[in-house]
Design a protein around this motif. Structure first.
Motif, PDB file in Angstrom:
ATOM      1  N   GLY A   4       0.813  -1.213   0.000  1.00 52.03           N
ATOM      2  CA  GLY A   4       0.000   0.000   0.000  1.00 52.03           C
ATOM      3  C   GLY A   4       0.845   1.260   0.000  1.00 52.03           C
ATOM      4  N   SER A   5       1.906   1.275   0.804  1.00 48.86           N
ATOM      5  CA  SER A   5       2.780   2.455   0.837  1.00 48.86           C
ATOM      6  C   SER A   5       3.489   2.649  -0.504  1.00 48.86           C
ATOM      7  CB  SER A   5       3.805   2.323   1.965  1.00 48.86           C
ATOM      8  OG  SER A   5       4.632   1.179   1.777  1.00 48.86           O
ATOM      9  N   ARG A   6       3.832   1.546  -1.166  1.00 44.04           N
ATOM     10  CA  ARG A   6       4.468   1.653  -2.489  1.00 44.04           C
ATOM     11  C   ARG A   6       3.496   2.272  -3.504  1.00 44.04           C
ATOM     12  NH1 ARG A   6       8.924  -0.744  -4.895  1.00 44.04           N
ATOM     13  NH2 ARG A   6       9.315  -1.888  -2.954  1.00 44.04           N
ATOM     14  N   LEU A   7       2.223   1.860  -3.448  1.00 39.43           N
ATOM     15  CA  LEU A   7       1.221   2.432  -4.349  1.00 39.43           C
ATOM     16  C   LEU A   7       1.063   3.938  -4.111  1.00 39.43           C
ATOM     17  CD1 LEU A   7      -1.577  -0.311  -4.243  1.00 39.43           C
ATOM     18  CD2 LEU A   7      -0.160   0.291  -6.210  1.00 39.43           C
TER      19      LEU A   7
ATOM     20  N   ARG B 104       3.239   6.031  -2.945  1.00 43.19           N
ATOM     21  CA  ARG B 104       4.427   6.752  -3.407  1.00 43.19           C
ATOM     22  C   ARG B 104       4.444   6.867  -4.933  1.00 43.19           C
ATOM     23  NH1 ARG B 104       8.548   2.963  -1.248  1.00 43.19           N
ATOM     24  NH2 ARG B 104       9.900   4.022  -2.754  1.00 43.19           N
ATOM     25  N   ARG B 105       4.138   5.781  -5.605  1.00 42.16           N
ATOM     26  CA  ARG B 105       4.257   5.779  -7.066  1.00 42.16           C
ATOM     27  C   ARG B 105       3.115   6.525  -7.749  1.00 42.16           C
ATOM     28  NH1 ARG B 105       6.891   0.226  -9.432  1.00 42.16           N
ATOM     29  NH2 ARG B 105       8.838   0.354  -8.253  1.00 42.16           N
ATOM     30  N   LEU B 106       1.897   6.378  -7.235  1.00 39.48           N
ATOM     31  CA  LEU B 106       0.743   6.948  -7.928  1.00 39.48           C
ATOM     32  C   LEU B 106       0.366   8.339  -7.431  1.00 39.48           C
ATOM     33  CD1 LEU B 106      -1.553   3.789  -8.211  1.00 39.48           C
ATOM     34  CD2 LEU B 106       0.077   4.699  -9.875  1.00 39.48           C
ATOM     35  N   PHE B 107       0.703   8.658  -6.172  1.00 42.78           N
ATOM     36  CA  PHE B 107       0.287   9.949  -5.612  1.00 42.78           C
ATOM     37  C   PHE B 107       1.450  10.796  -5.107  1.00 42.78           C
ATOM     38  CE2 PHE B 107      -3.443   7.255  -5.435  1.00 42.78           C
ATOM     39  CZ  PHE B 107      -4.444   8.098  -5.884  1.00 42.78           C
ATOM     40  N   GLY B 108       2.666  10.318  -5.268  1.00 42.88           N
ATOM     41  CA  GLY B 108       3.826  11.123  -4.917  1.00 42.88           C
ATOM     42  C   GLY B 108       4.045  11.330  -3.434  1.00 42.88           C
ATOM     43  N   PHE B 109       3.548  10.432  -2.585  1.00 41.99           N
ATOM     44  CA  PHE B 109       3.773  10.542  -1.148  1.00 41.99           C
ATOM     45  C   PHE B 109       5.257  10.362  -0.838  1.00 41.99           C
ATOM     46  CE2 PHE B 109      -0.609  10.561  -0.926  1.00 41.99           C
ATOM     47  CZ  PHE B 109      -1.126  10.453   0.349  1.00 41.99           C
ATOM     48  N   ASP B 110       5.746  11.064   0.183  1.00 41.05           N
ATOM     49  CA  ASP B 110       7.085  10.748   0.671  1.00 41.05           C
ATOM     50  C   ASP B 110       7.040   9.409   1.401  1.00 41.05           C
ATOM     51  OD1 ASP B 110       7.026  11.244   3.817  1.00 41.05           O
ATOM     52  OD2 ASP B 110       5.862  12.850   2.890  1.00 41.05           O
TER      53      ASP B 110
END
Length: 358
Positions: free
Chosen positions: A103-106, A108-114
């Motif tokens: 979930g954290s990878r998604l 980061r990749r799709l929404f630009g989260f740190d």
């Protein structure tokens, strides 16, 4: 903008909106109307500007009531199935790790989260613990709060409607009728002792201490045959309505624009967590011969108190559900700080590897 001048006014108005939502949901024959109806109606009112709130002592009293009622459903037959739970808990642990890491990878990749905000946002539950970590590690506190809160609301509304699609058939609109109500001369001392047990658990920072204190004492009494009966409907129904209302109060102060910004990431994360939970619930149900409804509520990463209460409203196994949700929170208490420390080290290495700015 909805407002009221009295200090008690917001709480009474919040409860009135929650009760109206419960009545409307029951009229529409929605499953678990005493949770889903208030959660939705109070959320909408909060987004419209209501300062939704509930008095702490009133909320705590409802937690004790719900706990005692849940404990009344713990039968010797349910306890006999506990020997099969360790495998189920292992599967739960693996599913929680999958939700966090993938979930954290998604995010980061799709929404630009740190990295840190993605990790804490993807954590399935233990909201107060996660928010305290968010403050300490300088994550995006608003995003973490919004997405975690939306997840709890959506799962509360979604789980009762998913269960019939999984072959459980029509779900009860009203709580299933079990044992006759306990007489007051038994109920009142049990409630008092349960409150004391809950306060004792609070001193050890046990999650949902008042609910678990009530459930523990009630389950012990019912499993041993010392006491019998359930909490009367005139007490249990308002307690469930209060729990549904409490979910909606988390949106107090949230504007529609704030909600809109978080909705995309929250939707993706909730759908992903739901699909993982459905898959593992189906697997455990098949392997252990458990009802799919009990497995689904046990694996759904919603609020602990809400999911435990839902197990009673939807006639699932409360002992099984409670064990899994408490285990999930205890696991997160240990695992999340380890993942936070690891993420800090990765972020530090990435910062050191960046070329200096001119």
């Amino acid at each position: 903008m909805i407002s009221t001048d009295s200090s008690l006014g917001p709480a009474l108005l919040t409860l009135a909106i929650g009760a109206a939502g419960a009545a409307f949901a029951a009229l529409l024959q929605m499953p678990a109307p005493f949770l889903t109806g208030p959660a939705l109606s109070v959320t909408l009112a909060a987004l419209a500007g209501l300062q939704a709130r509930l008095p702490d002592r009133f909320r705590d009293a409802c937690f004790v009531l719900v706990g005692v009622n849940l404990g009344a459903s713990v039968t010797p037959e349910a306890i006999d199935t506990a020997i099969r739970w360790p495998l189920s808990l292992v599967v739960l642990a693996l599913s929680v790790l999958a939700i966090i890491l993938l979930g954290s990878r998604l995010l980061r990749r799709l929404f630009g989260f740190d990295r840190m905000s993605a990790l804490l946002t993807a954590t399935p539950g233990h909201l107060s613990f996660v928010l305290s970590l968010s403050t300490d590690v300088r994550a995006d506190l608003l995003q973490v709060t919004m997405i975690q809160t939306i997840r709890v609301l959506v799962l509360t509304l979604l789980v009762p409607f998913l269960a019939p699609l999984l072959g459980h058939g029509d779900l009860p609109v009203l709580p299933p009728q079990g044992a006759p109500p306990m007489p007051l001369w038994i109920l009142l001392p049990l409630l008092a002792l349960s409150a004391l047990a809950g306060l004792a658990l609070q001193r050890f920072r046990v999650p949902a201490a008042l609910l678990l204190g009530g459930m523990g004492l009630s389950a012990l009494g019912h499993a041993t045959g010392t006491i019998s009966g359930s909490v009367p409907a005139w007490l249990s129904v308002p307690a469930f309505v209060t729990m549904g209302t409490l979910i909606g109060t988390r949106f107090s102060g949230v504007t529609p624009s704030m909600l809109g910004k978080a909705l995309g990431a929250a939707s993706l994360l909730t759908v992903f967590a739901t699909l993982v939970s459905l898959a593992v619930a189906a697997l455990v149900s098949k392997l252990l011969g458990l009802p799919i409804l009990s497995a689904l509520i046990a694996f759904a990463p919603g609020g602990l108190e809400t999911m435990i209460a839902m197990s009673l409203l939807l006639n699932a196994d409360p002992a099984y559900v409670t064990t899994h949700h408490v285990f999930r929170l205890l696991m997160l208490t240990v695992v999340v700080p380890v993942l936070v420390a690891r993420t800090r080290r990765v972020m530090a290495r990435e910062a050191a590897a960046r070329p200096p700015r001119d």
